[in-house]
Design a protein around this motif. Structure first.
Motif, mmCIF file in Angstrom:
data_model
loop_
_atom_site.group_PDB
_atom_site.id
_atom_site.type_symbol
_atom_site.label_atom_id
_atom_site.label_comp_id
_atom_site.label_asym_id
_atom_site.label_seq_id
_atom_site.Cartn_x
_atom_site.Cartn_y
_atom_site.Cartn_z
ATOM 1 N N VAL A 27 0.855 -1.188 0.000
ATOM 2 C CA VAL A 27 0.000 0.000 0.000
ATOM 3 C C VAL A 27 0.891 1.238 0.000
ATOM 4 C CG1 VAL A 27 -1.746 1.254 1.324
ATOM 5 C CG2 VAL A 27 -1.761 -1.236 1.284
ATOM 6 N N PRO A 28 0.650 2.192 -0.899
ATOM 7 C CA PRO A 28 1.458 3.407 -0.882
ATOM 8 C C PRO A 28 1.137 4.256 0.348
ATOM 9 C CG PRO A 28 -0.247 3.560 -2.562
ATOM 10 C CD PRO A 28 -0.328 2.187 -1.986
ATOM 11 N N ALA A 29 2.181 4.799 0.951
ATOM 12 C CA ALA A 29 2.008 5.622 2.149
ATOM 13 C C ALA A 29 2.935 6.828 2.058
ATOM 14 C CB ALA A 29 2.332 4.809 3.393
ATOM 15 N N VAL A 30 2.411 7.981 2.404
ATOM 16 C CA VAL A 30 3.201 9.212 2.412
ATOM 17 C C VAL A 30 3.494 9.575 3.863
ATOM 18 C CG1 VAL A 30 3.151 11.689 1.920
ATOM 19 C CG2 VAL A 30 2.283 10.068 0.240
ATOM 20 N N ILE A 31 4.774 9.843 4.131
ATOM 21 C CA ILE A 31 5.198 10.261 5.460
ATOM 22 C C ILE A 31 5.764 11.667 5.335
ATOM 23 C CG2 ILE A 31 6.725 9.794 7.403
ATOM 24 C CD1 ILE A 31 6.635 6.849 6.583
ATOM 25 N N LEU B 125 7.116 26.338 11.696
ATOM 26 C CA LEU B 125 7.757 25.213 11.028
ATOM 27 C C LEU B 125 9.078 25.675 10.438
ATOM 28 C CD1 LEU B 125 7.393 22.258 10.126
ATOM 29 C CD2 LEU B 125 6.226 23.128 8.106
ATOM 30 N N HIS B 126 10.162 24.938 10.724
ATOM 31 C CA HIS B 126 11.487 25.307 10.224
ATOM 32 C C HIS B 126 11.744 24.728 8.833
ATOM 33 C CE1 HIS B 126 15.782 26.079 10.098
ATOM 34 N NE2 HIS B 126 15.965 24.805 9.792
ATOM 35 N N ALA B 127 11.448 23.430 8.672
ATOM 36 C CA ALA B 127 11.675 22.759 7.389
ATOM 37 C C ALA B 127 10.685 21.615 7.253
ATOM 38 C CB ALA B 127 13.110 22.246 7.290
ATOM 39 N N LEU B 128 10.639 21.042 6.039
ATOM 40 C CA LEU B 128 9.631 20.038 5.725
ATOM 41 C C LEU B 128 10.214 19.065 4.696
ATOM 42 C CD1 LEU B 128 6.475 19.298 5.547
ATOM 43 C CD2 LEU B 128 6.398 21.006 3.761
ATOM 44 N N ALA B 129 9.951 17.766 4.876
ATOM 45 C CA ALA B 129 10.362 16.750 3.896
ATOM 46 C C ALA B 129 9.197 15.777 3.718
ATOM 47 C CB ALA B 129 11.595 16.001 4.378
ATOM 48 N N VAL B 130 9.122 15.145 2.542
ATOM 49 C CA VAL B 130 8.027 14.212 2.242
ATOM 50 C C VAL B 130 8.625 12.954 1.612
ATOM 51 C CG1 VAL B 130 5.827 13.923 1.039
ATOM 52 C CG2 VAL B 130 6.533 16.202 1.759
ATOM 53 N N GLU B 131 8.145 11.785 2.047
ATOM 54 C CA GLU B 131 8.609 10.508 1.497
ATOM 55 C C GLU B 131 7.428 9.677 1.042
ATOM 56 O OE1 GLU B 131 10.765 8.421 4.525
ATOM 57 O OE2 GLU B 131 12.586 9.585 4.199
ATOM 58 N N LEU B 132 7.652 8.868 0.008
ATOM 59 C CA LEU B 132 6.665 7.893 -0.453
ATOM 60 C C LEU B 132 7.212 6.509 -0.191
ATOM 61 C CD1 LEU B 132 4.106 6.952 -2.005
ATOM 62 C CD2 LEU B 132 5.494 7.046 -4.087
ATOM 63 N N VAL C 109 6.039 12.866 11.170
ATOM 64 C CA VAL C 109 7.135 12.685 12.112
ATOM 65 C C VAL C 109 7.657 14.066 12.467
ATOM 66 C CG1 VAL C 109 9.430 11.696 12.459
ATOM 67 C CG2 VAL C 109 7.752 10.468 11.079
ATOM 68 N N GLU C 110 7.759 14.329 13.759
ATOM 69 C CA GLU C 110 8.274 15.612 14.236
ATOM 70 C C GLU C 110 9.752 15.439 14.565
ATOM 71 O OE1 GLU C 110 6.423 18.556 15.360
ATOM 72 O OE2 GLU C 110 4.535 17.834 14.561
ATOM 73 N N LEU C 111 10.596 16.289 13.997
ATOM 74 C CA LEU C 111 12.026 16.256 14.261
ATOM 75 C C LEU C 111 12.478 17.606 14.793
ATOM 76 C CD1 LEU C 111 13.157 14.478 10.987
ATOM 77 C CD2 LEU C 111 13.037 13.466 13.255
ATOM 78 N N ASN C 112 13.497 17.587 15.628
ATOM 79 C CA ASN C 112 14.038 18.812 16.179
ATOM 80 C C ASN C 112 14.677 19.626 15.056
ATOM 81 O OD1 ASN C 112 16.049 20.633 17.482
ATOM 82 N ND2 ASN C 112 15.256 19.647 19.323
#
Length: 171
Positions: free
Chosen positions: A78-82, A94-101, A150-153
């Motif tokens: 199943v495709p999932a976006v994080i 928000l400082h920065a943002l990334a997206v993964e499939l 996902v929250e990252l410092n």
């Protein structure tokens, strides 16, 4: 049945730090609350809490098969976006943002982190939406929203130059 313990904000914030930073901040030279293995487990739980809850919901609402049958079934693809948010707390900018499939157990694509300084919430939503659209077209899959966040410092921001690390880069 006893109620579950309330989530510790201090531990949740600590989970966003690297292990080295967390130990220095909360270890013997810090405030002394670092407890070794229990802290590692707690940090992992807080980091992956959205994923755990998603899997629990899917398992609960999924087929009512027995646990033995579930184990013998192959892993669905199943495709999932994080989405990765680089920020201290949800109420901070928000400082920065990334997206993964991810499709099944494989990471298929990544939109590298970008600084979001000055972005409004609508800009963030549009960026995530465009990433999902791009992933859908590129891999010819149907993606139903965001699977997990996902929250990252912000100190873990991999971008250079970075406004948080300007002092470190000039030295």
């Amino acid at each position: 049945m006893p109620m579950p313990a309330k989530a510790s904000d201090k531990c949740r914030q600590c989970s966003k730090l690297s292990v080295k930073s967390a130990i220095s901040l909360h270890g013997t030279e810090g405030d002394g609350c670092w407890a070794g293995e229990p802290c590692h487990k707690r940090r992992t739980y807080y980091k992956k809490r959205d994923l755990y809850n998603r899997n629990r919901r899917l398992k609960y609402h999924g087929d009512k098969e027995s646990a033995a049958q579930l184990e013998s079934i192959s892993i669905p693809t199943v495709p999932a976006v994080i989405v990765y948010f680089y920020r201290q707390r949800k109420d901070e900018p928000l400082h920065a943002l990334a997206v993964e499939l991810w499709v099944g157990q494989q990471k298929k694509a990544t939109r590298e982190p970008v600084h979001t300084l000055g972005w409004k919430e609508a800009n963030v939503r549009e960026y995530i939406k465009s990433a999902i659209t791009s992933f859908s077209q590129q891999y010819e899959v149907t993606i139903n929203g965001i699977a997990a966040t996902v929250e990252l410092n912000p100190q873990l921001c991999p971008l250079a130059p970075c406004p948080l690390k300007l002092g470190e880069q000039s030295q």
